[in-house]
Design a protein around this motif. Structure first.
Motif, short mmCIF file in Angstrom:
data_model
loop_
_atom_site.label_atom_id
_atom_site.label_comp_id
_atom_site.label_asym_id
_atom_site.label_seq_id
_atom_site.Cartn_x
_atom_site.Cartn_y
_atom_site.Cartn_z
N UNK A 149 0.84 -1.19 0.00
CA UNK A 149 0.00 0.00 0.00
C UNK A 149 0.88 1.24 0.00
N UNK A 150 0.47 2.23 -0.79
CA UNK A 150 1.19 3.51 -0.89
C UNK A 150 0.24 4.63 -0.46
N UNK A 151 0.68 5.44 0.51
CA UNK A 151 -0.12 6.54 1.06
C UNK A 151 0.64 7.84 0.79
N UNK A 152 -0.06 8.83 0.26
CA UNK A 152 0.52 10.14 -0.02
C UNK A 152 -0.23 11.17 0.80
N UNK A 153 0.50 11.91 1.63
CA UNK A 153 -0.07 12.98 2.45
C UNK A 153 0.45 14.31 1.94
N UNK A 154 -0.45 15.28 1.81
CA UNK A 154 -0.07 16.58 1.31
C UNK A 154 -0.10 16.62 -0.21
N UNK A 155 0.18 17.78 -0.74
CA UNK A 155 0.19 17.99 -2.19
C UNK A 155 1.58 17.71 -2.74
N UNK A 156 1.71 16.75 -3.67
CA UNK A 156 3.05 16.45 -4.23
C UNK A 156 3.67 17.69 -4.88
N UNK A 157 4.95 17.89 -4.61
CA UNK A 157 5.69 19.03 -5.15
C UNK A 157 6.90 18.51 -5.92
N UNK A 158 7.32 19.22 -6.95
CA UNK A 158 8.51 18.78 -7.70
C UNK A 158 9.76 18.82 -6.83
N UNK A 159 10.57 17.78 -6.97
CA UNK A 159 11.79 17.65 -6.18
C UNK A 159 13.00 17.97 -7.04
N UNK A 160 14.07 18.36 -6.37
CA UNK A 160 15.34 18.51 -7.06
C UNK A 160 15.78 17.14 -7.57
N UNK A 161 16.34 17.11 -8.75
CA UNK A 161 16.64 15.83 -9.40
C UNK A 161 17.58 14.97 -8.57
#
Length: 414
Positions: free
Chosen positions: A270-282
């Motif tokens: 199971x994969x849980x995501x909390x908050x709004x995904x933001x772009x990460x540094x590569x």
């Protein structure tokens, strides 16, 4: 003057006789009346008025008072209380002044009562109020300014720290990228080209073999394996020259790891995501993915778990990755010192330190294993132009201009 047997005193006067009976005399004299006469600050008199203010910085404040008594003035006693400083009344004193040192800024109220020579305290008291003005460094606005300056200094120090870490990360990324490019070129020019040359020669040999030759299937199998190795080598070289993740989202990348372990299809994932995904540094995205991939690989291969869970938290202050399972756990000695010939845990710790993150690994025999990685937000996330104060002010100005233009356009001439 003659005293008779009853203790009366007789006086012979020009116009007659006067008698005084001491037994009938009243012993108590009239009550003394207290009065505040002056206030001195370091010896300088302060004017007494409706509102008395003492400038700040004075160390010694003296209040002079007196007690009006017509009988024996030297036997008059006083008690006083300074509200805002004293908690109880003073002991009876003969001194006609009260001295206070180092009074804090604020309002005060001085009260004093007097007793007559017979020790009877008056019910009337003298009261005077005054304020000690603060120095500039004792004012509320100065203290608030100091707090704001300290807070601003802390924020600036944190931002400078983050900028320095970001600069170091970029330098490391450039160094790693250059090293990976060099390795990719060497692999392509040596090992991969060697495999291609060997594959071409083996194809020539295969073409010369008869169709019914017993070696034909074996050669075809070798060619198939070599083709697979060459393709894997090309993918490895491609991965060294670019980012390891084709998708910018960690959630999608982690969800695909499940497909690498078909033998553990019965294991719940199971994969849980909390908050709004933001772009990460590569570079951060790659390192976080590798750490998570290692943790998930260990969970699928060695934990014998029935459930594995990945939690991604996109917070304003940090990026957090939590991987937990309910498997058999990790041995305490292996968790602390690692296992000979295996570099999974040590590699995860080294990667987390390189990106300025914190790695926490908890494991118990009955509770499984929990791996938590936390990376500060300014390091993990790409900077957004919307967060810049100047951009915010610019947007606000443009919005105001649009509102003014719409209002002016809606007015009709008379």
């Amino acid at each position: 003057m003659v005293t008779d047997t009853e203790g009366r005193i007789w006086f012979s006067l020009n116009r007659g006789i006067s008698m005084v009976n001491p037994a009938r005399l009243t012993r108590n004299s009239p009550p003394a009346i207290a009065h505040v006469q002056a206030i001195l600050a370091d010896g300088n008199p302060i004017g007494l008025g409706a509102s008395v203010h003492i400038p700040g910085g004075h160390r010694r404040i003296t209040l002079d008072f007196a007690g009006l008594s017509l009988s024996v003035p030297e036997r008059v006693r006083f008690r006083y209380l300074l509200e805002g400083f004293d908690h109880v009344w003073s002991e009876p004193v003969a001194a006609r002044e009260a001295v206070y040192t180092n009074l804090a800024p604020g309002p005060y109220r001085f009260r004093v009562v007097a007793s007559n020579p017979d020790g009877v305290w008056s019910s009337d008291e003298a009261v005077i109020g005054f304020d000690v003005d603060p120095l500039f460094w004792q004012t509320w606005w100065f203290r608030l300014s100091i707090v704001l300056i300290i807070a601003l200094a802390v924020v600036m120090f944190f931002q400078l720290r983050v900028l320095r870490l970001t600069k170091q990360m970029n330098m490391r990324f450039e160094e790693r990228l250059a090293e990976r490019t060099r390795i990719a070129q060497e692999l392509h020019d040596t090992l991969l080209q060697g495999f291609l040359s060997a594959s071409m020669q083996l194809h020539v040999v295969n073409d010369r073999l008869a169709a019914d030759s017993p070696e034909k299937p074996l050669v075809n199998r070798v060619l198939e394996l070599m083709g697979h190795v060459i393709e894997e080598g090309r993918n490895a070289v491609r991965g060294l020259r670019t980012s390891r993740l084709r998708s910018p989202g960690l959630e999608q990348a982690f969800s695909l790891i499940r497909q690498e372990f078909p033998a553990q299809a019965q294991t719940g994932f199971r994969l849980i995501v909390e908050g709004t995904p933001r772009p990460l540094r590569s570079i951060i995205r790659d390192e976080v993915y590798l750490i998570g991939h290692e943790a998930l690989s260990n969970a699928f291969r060695h934990a014998h778990a029935s459930d594995i869970e990945v939690e991604l938290e996109y917070a304003a202050s940090h990026l957090r990755v939590l991987i937990r399972d309910n498997g058999i756990g990790i041995d305490t000695q292996v968790l602390s010192s690692g296992r000979d010939g295996h570099w999974g845990l040590s590699g995860m710790k080294e990667r987390s330190e390189r990106i300025g993150g914190k790695l926490r690994v908890l494991s118990r025999a009955v509770a499984g294993t929990e791996v938590e990685l936390s990376v500060p937000g300014p390091i993990a996330f790409e900077s957004r132009s919307n967060d810049h104060p100047r951009a915010w002010v610019s947007r606000l100005y443009r919005r105001k201009r649009r509102n003014e233009e719409s209002q002016s356009g809606g007015e009709q001439p008379r």
